[in-house]
Design a protein around this motif. Structure first.
Motif, PDB file in Angstrom:
ATOM      1  N   SER A  11      43.861  40.576  31.018  1.00  9.78           N
ATOM      2  CA  SER A  11      42.806  40.826  30.035  1.00  9.78           C
ATOM      3  C   SER A  11      42.616  42.338  29.931  1.00  9.78           C
ATOM      4  N   PRO A  14      39.876  42.635  33.190  1.00 11.22           N
ATOM      5  CA  PRO A  14      40.108  41.469  34.041  1.00 11.22           C
ATOM      6  C   PRO A  14      39.011  41.173  35.066  1.00 11.22           C
ATOM      7  N   GLU A  23      38.827  31.923  27.041  1.00 16.04           N
ATOM      8  CA  GLU A  23      39.584  31.956  28.292  1.00 16.04           C
ATOM      9  C   GLU A  23      40.574  30.801  28.292  1.00 16.04           C
ATOM     10  N   ARG A  66      40.912  36.159  27.748  1.00 16.15           N
ATOM     11  CA  ARG A  66      41.025  36.281  29.210  1.00 16.15           C
ATOM     12  C   ARG A  66      41.997  35.195  29.649  1.00 16.15           C
TER      13      ARG A  66
END
Length: 91
Positions: A11, A14, A23, A66
């Motif tokens: 990401s 992160p 996500e 993510r």
């Protein structure tokens, strides 16, 4: 025996859970001899990391998502497996 599952987070941030950022989680081999999923996820990690900042589409994906990647949920089973077998090597 391996007791800790290793997850890589890719990401732009992160260590931070950004509100409303999508996500996704990919999990590789759950069984010992499922090597294709594991190798595919290792390849995906390589592609995302090497092309971040070079490829706009991939950079936008990493910046806007993510991504959790667990290449191997069963590292012990993977290590015990052997070429050409669909059965466990300890049977």
């Amino acid at each position: 025996m391996e007791t800790l599952y290793k997850v890589l987070i890719i990401s732009d941030n992160p260590t931070i859970h950004e509100e409303l950022e999508p996500e996704i989680k990919y999990v590789g081999n759950m069984h010992g001899n499922e090597v294709v999923g594991r190798e595919t996820l290792l390849f995906l990690i390589d592609v995302l990391c090497k092309n971040y900042g070079k490829n706009k589409w991939l950079s936008d994906l990493v910046d806007g998502t993510r991504i959790h990647i667990m290449p191997s949920m069963n590292p012990d089973g993977y290590e015990r497996g052997f070429d050409g077998s669909r059965k466990c090597s300890w049977n």
